[in-house]
Design an enzyme around this catalytic site. Structure first.
Site, short mmCIF file in Angstrom:
data_model
loop_
_atom_site.label_atom_id
_atom_site.label_comp_id
_atom_site.label_asym_id
_atom_site.label_seq_id
_atom_site.Cartn_x
_atom_site.Cartn_y
_atom_site.Cartn_z
N ILE A 159 0.77 -1.17 -0.09
CA ILE A 159 -0.05 0.00 -0.04
C ILE A 159 0.67 1.24 0.01
O ILE A 159 0.48 2.09 -0.68
CB ILE A 159 -1.02 0.17 1.24
CG1 ILE A 159 -2.01 -1.14 1.00
CG2 ILE A 159 -1.72 1.22 1.19
CD1 ILE A 159 -2.75 -1.42 2.33
N ALA A 209 -10.97 -0.10 2.92
CA ALA A 209 -10.97 -1.05 1.90
C ALA A 209 -12.44 -1.34 1.44
O ALA A 209 -12.62 -2.32 0.63
CB ALA A 209 -10.33 -2.72 2.65
N HIS A 258 -13.70 3.25 9.20
CA HIS A 258 -12.72 2.16 8.71
C HIS A 258 -13.32 1.72 7.57
O HIS A 258 -13.62 0.58 7.21
CB HIS A 258 -12.78 0.91 9.68
CG HIS A 258 -11.67 0.37 9.81
ND1 HIS A 258 -11.08 -0.54 10.88
CD2 HIS A 258 -10.81 -0.34 8.62
CE1 HIS A 258 -10.08 -1.34 10.45
NE2 HIS A 258 -9.82 -1.14 9.17
N GLU A 267 -12.84 0.81 18.55
CA GLU A 267 -13.53 0.88 17.22
C GLU A 267 -14.91 0.25 17.50
O GLU A 267 -15.02 -1.00 18.03
CB GLU A 267 -13.06 0.29 16.01
CG GLU A 267 -11.95 0.87 15.46
CD GLU A 267 -11.38 0.67 14.22
OE1 GLU A 267 -11.72 -0.38 13.56
OE2 GLU A 267 -10.32 1.04 13.47
N ASP A 277 11.20 2.97 6.72
CA ASP A 277 10.59 1.70 7.15
C ASP A 277 11.59 0.86 7.92
O ASP A 277 12.85 1.49 7.92
CB ASP A 277 10.16 0.87 5.69
CG ASP A 277 9.03 -0.42 6.05
OD1 ASP A 277 9.27 -0.89 7.29
OD2 ASP A 277 8.45 -0.44 5.16
N ASP A 297 -9.15 6.79 9.56
CA ASP A 297 -10.01 5.87 9.20
C ASP A 297 -10.06 4.80 10.08
O ASP A 297 -11.00 3.90 10.26
CB ASP A 297 -9.59 5.36 7.87
CG ASP A 297 -10.59 4.44 7.24
OD1 ASP A 297 -12.02 4.72 7.38
OD2 ASP A 297 -10.37 3.29 6.97
#
Length: 313
Positions: A154, A285, A282, A264, A173, A259
């Site tokens: 991603i 996707a 969320h 949650e 990273d 998001d």
């Protein structure tokens, strides 16, 4: 070669994935509202357990799943599955992370446009009869520095899309970033502190682990530019929400878009009532194309792996 076996699907998935499993000869039970307690009592009957993010595959579920060969997640990440316990018991754990690359990446761009052009504020004001044009001076993405934390599938796709908008890219990273990719998108690689100090936008694309919990904390937030924007579509625990709230209340950064959340659905009213944050439930996707592809990828992976196990036996 037809397969035999029982599959339980514990969350809502696209029917095309179900069709792949059924056409292979598998018996599929579709129970997208099943509770964890019911799953614990029924798990003993299934060779394959399929989930998205709602269902938690805990140690109790895995202990009960005495026949299970595969646990599959139709999505990115495996943090709702006790992977260590599954591996101890010889159960293979798979996901369909590659299927949501486009959907998540495009939401990140949507957030950047919304933040830089004040789109949510403009929309709400106009609908409420307020013409606040003079108060909404925005900024362009062209020429801005985008810091990408995590250069997996991603993160790399976000970089490619942003490069098309003529943004400058900075990457961080914990694993080495491929040189051919850095050259492809003219990515500057650096440490996290320098990335935060240098970026106009920061977007997070790391999994949730003990190492990434509160990766973005009070100290790291203090490194960001005063007019910078923070975006998180990865996992809520990556950002210390309370530290972010204080940062936004004090206008230490330009704004944020989330998001994902530490809890949650989010319950922190202080976070939700801020006017310099965009909150979505969320949905990164949640595209028709992404969900269809994810279900098909999982269906095909399960069939292939069961065929391999059948041949081996």
């Amino acid at each position: 070669m037809q397969l035999e076996g029982n599959v339980i699907v514990c969350d809502t998935i696209d029917e095309k994935g179900l069709g792949i499993l059924k056409n292979a000869g598998l018996h599929v039970e579709y129970l997208p509202e099943i509770t964890n307690q019911d799953l614990i009592s029924r798990a003993k009957d299934y060779d394959v357990i399929i989930v998205r993010s709602r269902t938690k595959i805990t140690k109790d579920v895995i202990v009960s799943a005495v026949k299970a060969k595969i646990i599959a997640r139709v999505g990115v990440g495996l943090d709702n599955i006790d992977v260590n316990e599954a591996q101890k018991r010889g159960i293979e754990v798979i996901n369909a992370g590659e299927a949501s690359v486009t959907a998540v990446s495009e939401l990140v761009l949507g957030f950047m446009f919304s933040l830089s052009r004040n789109i949510p504020i403009a929309n709400n004001a106009t609908k409420n009869g307020k013409w606040i044009k003079k108060d909404l001076m925005g900024g362009e993405l062209k020429g801005k520095y985008l810091g990408i934390i995590g250069l997996g599938k991603i993160g790399r796709n976000v970089a490619r899309l942003a490069r098309g908008l003529r943004m400058n890219l900075i990457g961080y990273d914990v694993v080495p970033i491929d040189n051919s990719f850095t050259q492809e998108v003219s990515l500057i690689t650096t440490d996290l502190k320098t990335l935060l100090e240098s970026s106009d936008f920061v977007t997070c694309h790391v999994p949730f682990t003990e190492q990434t919990k509160h990766l973005i904390n009070k100290d790291m937030l203090s490194k960001m530019k005063k007019n910078a924007f923070l975006i998180n579509t990865s996992r809520g625990e990556v950002i210390d929400e309370q530290a972010l709230i204080e940062c936004l209340k004090n206008k230490r950064i330009g704004g944020a878009a989330l998001d994902v959340y530490e809890v949650e659905p989010p319950t922190n009213k202080e976070l939700l009532e801020l006017d310099n944050i965009i909150c979505t439930p969320h949905i990164a996707a949640q595209t028709r194309e992404g969900q269809e592809l994810a279900s098909m990828v999982i269906g095909e992976k399960i069939v292939q792996k069961l065929l391999e196990k059948q041949i081996d036996n």
